[in-house]
Design an enzyme around this catalytic site. Structure first.
Site, PDB file in Angstrom:
ATOM      1  N   LYS A  54       0.838  -1.209   0.000  1.00 41.68           N
ATOM      2  CA  LYS A  54       0.000   0.000   0.000  1.00 41.68           C
ATOM      3  C   LYS A  54       0.870   1.254   0.000  1.00 41.68           C
ATOM      4  CE  LYS A  54      -3.825  -2.390   2.228  1.00 41.68           C
ATOM      5  NZ  LYS A  54      -4.601  -2.714   3.422  1.00 41.68           N
ATOM      6  N   GLN A  98      -4.665  -1.371   9.622  1.00 41.24           N
ATOM      7  CA  GLN A  98      -4.561  -2.682   8.988  1.00 41.24           C
ATOM      8  C   GLN A  98      -5.182  -3.750   9.894  1.00 41.24           C
ATOM      9  OE1 GLN A  98      -3.590  -3.231   5.901  1.00 41.24           O
ATOM     10  NE2 GLN A  98      -3.806  -5.447   6.008  1.00 41.24           N
ATOM     11  N   ASP A 121     -11.085   3.104   4.065  1.00 42.33           N
ATOM     12  CA  ASP A 121     -11.354   1.670   3.983  1.00 42.33           C
ATOM     13  C   ASP A 121     -12.857   1.394   3.971  1.00 42.33           C
ATOM     14  OD1 ASP A 121      -9.449  -0.327   3.719  1.00 42.33           O
ATOM     15  OD2 ASP A 121      -8.787  -0.189   5.810  1.00 42.33           O
TER      16      ASP A 121
END
Ligand code: GUN
Length: 305
Positions: A54, A98, A121
Site C-alpha cells: 500500500k 490494517q 477503507d
C-alpha cells in the site's frame, strides 16, 4: 468455451496512471497533496507485506503516506489517541488501520475512532450503514475493485443472479450491498452453508472470497458464468492461488479473474482512489456518494479553489 481473462493488473495500472495525473492536477490547483496514514499494530507477516504494498503504491501515484508501526502490546487507548490526532491533521486525508488487529484489541472502537470523512477503507459503522442505503462516502476497497473489474469488461449486474461465497465484513457483506444497489439478485453463502453447489450452480456471476484453495470446482458452476476469485492462498510450494479451480473453470466460464493479477491489484488501487477523492473533498469539491467527483474532477477546478 474458453473464458476471457479479466486482467486486474492491467486495469489497476491504467487507473493508477490516470490517478497520478489527477493527483498532479490537484496539487497544481490547490497545493494539496493527498495523504494516507497507515496504522499497523504488531508484526503479522502478511499484514506487513500488505502495508508495504500500500505504501509503495501511494508513492508511485504521488500520494504521501505515513506509517505508524505500533507494538502488539500497545494499549487500545493509545491507538485511539493516535487516530484522534490523525483526524485533526489536515495533511492526512485517509486513515487505514490494517486488520486483523491482535486478538486482545477490540477492532470496533478502534475503527469507530476514525473520522468518517477519512475512513478510506469504508469500515466505520457510518460508512457501513451508508453502503446498506446505497450512499456510503467510501466503499470498501476490495468489493469496490470487483465492481470496477466488472464494469471494465462491460458486465452489468442488473437483474443477474449473483452468488457470493464468503460473508466477511471486509468483502462478502459489503459486496452484497454494492451489488444489490446495482439491482442484482444476491445470495450469500458462508462456511456453514449446506450443499454449497446448489447455490453456486445458479450464479450468473459468482464472487468467491472464502480463503479456501480449490473450493469451487467446475461441476459447481454454470457454463458461461462470470467467475470473480477474491481468494489469495499461499500454497506449500510457494505458489499463490485463489479459491477456484482456475485451470478447469477457464474452460467453462465466460469471464474469469486470475490469481495473482485479478482482484488483488484492484484492492490497493481503490484505496488510492478513495484517498485522492478524500483530498479532493477536503478542498470543497462535490464528490458524490458513489465516489466520483460530482461532474468530473473538472467541477472542482472550475470552482477556482
Ligand atoms: N486486511 C485485509 N484486507 C484489508 C483491507 O482491505 N483493509 C484493512 N485495513 N485491513 C485489511
Amino acid at each position: 468455451m474458453s473464458a476471457k481473462i479479466i486482467d486486474g493488473a492491467q486495469l489497476a495500472m491504467d487507473i493508477r496512471r490516470d490517478l497520478s495525473r489527477r493527483v498532479e492536477s490537484l496539487e497544481a490547483a490547490s497545493g494539496v497533496t493527498p495523504g494516507l496514514a497507515v496504522v499497523l499494530v504488531g508484526d503479522d507477516p502478511a499484514s506487513r507485506v500488505y502495508v508495504a504494498n500500500k505504501t509503495r503504491a501511494c508513492k508511485a501515484v504521488g500520494i504521501r503516506s505515513v506509517l505508524h508501526r505500533l507494538d502488539a502490546d500497545v494499549e487500545q487507548d493509545s491507538i485511539i489517541a493516535i487516530i484522534k490526532a490523525l483526524n485533526e491533521d489536515p495533511s492526512v486525508h485517509g486513515i487505514l488501520v490494517q486488520l486483523p488487529l491482535p486478538p486482545w484489541i477490540q477492532s470496533r472502537p478502534v475503527l469507530e475512532a476514525i473520522s468518517v470523512e477519512k475512513d478510506v477503507d469504508g469500515f466505520h459503522l457510518y460508512n457501513v450503514g451508508g453502503l446498506v442505503l446505497g450512499d456510503a462516502i467510501f466503499s470498501p476497497c476490495t468489493p469496490y475493485g470487483v465492481v470496477k473489474l466488472l464494469e471494465s469488461v462491460g458486465i452489468s449486474v442488473d437483474g443477474q443472479n449473483v452468488v457470493i461465497v464468503g460473508a466477511s465484513n471486509i468483502v462478502g457483506k459489503p459486496m452484497a450491498h454494492m451489488l444489490m444497489t446495482r439491482d442484482a439478485t444476491v445470495a450469500i453463502c458462508h462456511a456453514k452453508t449446506r450443499d454449497l453447489a446448489q447455490f453456486t450452480i445458479l450464479a450468473d456471476i459468482l464472487v468467491v472470497a472464502a480463503g479456501v484453495p480449490n473450493l469451487i470446482l467446475p461441476q459447481m458452476v454454470k457454463t458461461g458464468a462470470v467467475v470473480i476469485d477474491v481468494g489469495i492462498n499461499r500454497m506449500a510450494d510457494g505458489r499463490l492461488v485463489g479459491d477456484v479451480d482456475f485451470e478447469a473453470l477457464v474452460k467453462k466460464a465466460s469471464y474469469i479473474t486470475p490469481v495473482p493479477g485479478g482482484v488483488g491489484p484492484m484492492t490497493v488501487t481503490m484505496l488510492l482512489e478513495n484517498t485522492y477523492l478524500s483530498a479532493l473533498r477536503s478542498q470543497g469539491a462535490l464528490v458524490n456518494r458513489a465516489g466520483n467527483a460530482a461532474s468530473g474532477d473538472e467541477a472542482f477546478y472550475a470552482s477556482g479553489r
